[in-house]
Enzyme design. Sequence first.
Site, PDB file in Angstrom:
ATOM      1  N   ASP A  30      53.386  38.974  30.090  1.00 14.50           N
ATOM      2  CA  ASP A  30      51.979  39.377  30.065  1.00 14.50           C
ATOM      3  C   ASP A  30      51.397  39.320  31.485  1.00 14.50           C
ATOM      4  OD1 ASP A  30      49.688  39.394  27.545  1.00 14.50           O
ATOM      5  OD2 ASP A  30      48.959  39.164  29.599  1.00 14.50           O
ATOM      6  N   ASN A  86      47.419  39.759  17.252  1.00 15.23           N
ATOM      7  CA  ASN A  86      46.007  40.003  17.003  1.00 15.23           C
ATOM      8  C   ASN A  86      45.853  41.363  16.330  1.00 15.23           C
ATOM      9  OD1 ASN A  86      45.283  37.588  18.312  1.00 15.23           O
ATOM     10  ND2 ASN A  86      45.374  38.585  20.307  1.00 15.23           N
ATOM     11  N   GLN A  93      42.237  42.110  19.149  1.00 11.33           N
ATOM     12  CA  GLN A  93      43.263  43.046  19.647  1.00 11.33           C
ATOM     13  C   GLN A  93      42.645  43.986  20.672  1.00 11.33           C
ATOM     14  OE1 GLN A  93      45.000  45.585  16.643  1.00 11.33           O
ATOM     15  NE2 GLN A  93      46.696  46.208  17.987  1.00 11.33           N
ATOM     16  N   SER A  94      43.237  44.022  21.879  1.00  5.05           N
ATOM     17  CA  SER A  94      42.723  44.924  22.921  1.00  5.05           C
ATOM     18  C   SER A  94      43.647  46.109  23.179  1.00  5.05           C
ATOM     19  CB  SER A  94      42.479  44.162  24.223  1.00  5.05           C
ATOM     20  OG  SER A  94      43.678  43.620  24.726  1.00  5.05           O
ATOM     21  N   HIS A  99      51.871  44.140  18.995  1.00  7.16           N
ATOM     22  CA  HIS A  99      52.607  43.275  19.920  1.00  7.16           C
ATOM     23  C   HIS A  99      52.471  41.841  19.456  1.00  7.16           C
ATOM     24  CE1 HIS A  99      48.512  43.978  21.370  1.00  7.16           C
ATOM     25  NE2 HIS A  99      48.520  42.720  21.782  1.00  7.16           N
TER      26      HIS A  99
END
Length: 113
Positions: A30, A86, A93-94, A99
């Site tokens: 990340d 998420n 969640q973005s 994922h």
Amino acid sequence: MVDCIFCKIAVGEIPSNKAYEDDQVLAFYDLDPQAPVHILIIPKGHIGSAAEITAENSRIVAHIFEVAAKLAAELKLDQGWRVVTNVGKDGGQSVLHMHFHLLGGRSMAWPPG
Ligand code: AMP
């Protein structure tokens, strides 16, 4: 291809710091780590989120957990680790490509914020 950053990472169009790859999944570090170890594990094929998991595509989730366990062992996360996915706005969640965050190397709080 949908205009999706993780689809582009999956095919190498956008570079990533890879931790693991096979024909079905990619794991990469990340960009904004929330723990000493913070790896994202994604299916190479586009699935928007865990809300889109069905009887037809659920095998990929088992495979992602196999990869998470393998990475955690290789990275010697002997004290424990966490996998988070998420979903949607309330889930935080973005990026709209499913994922799984593999987090480790520190003690985790519960409940999450
Ligand atoms: P989420 O908020 O659950 O959708 O998680 C998306 C994650 O993707 C965040 O932790 C971001 O830091 C991470 N991220 C976004 N773009 C990249 C990128 N190009 N390479 C690595 N991680 C990324």
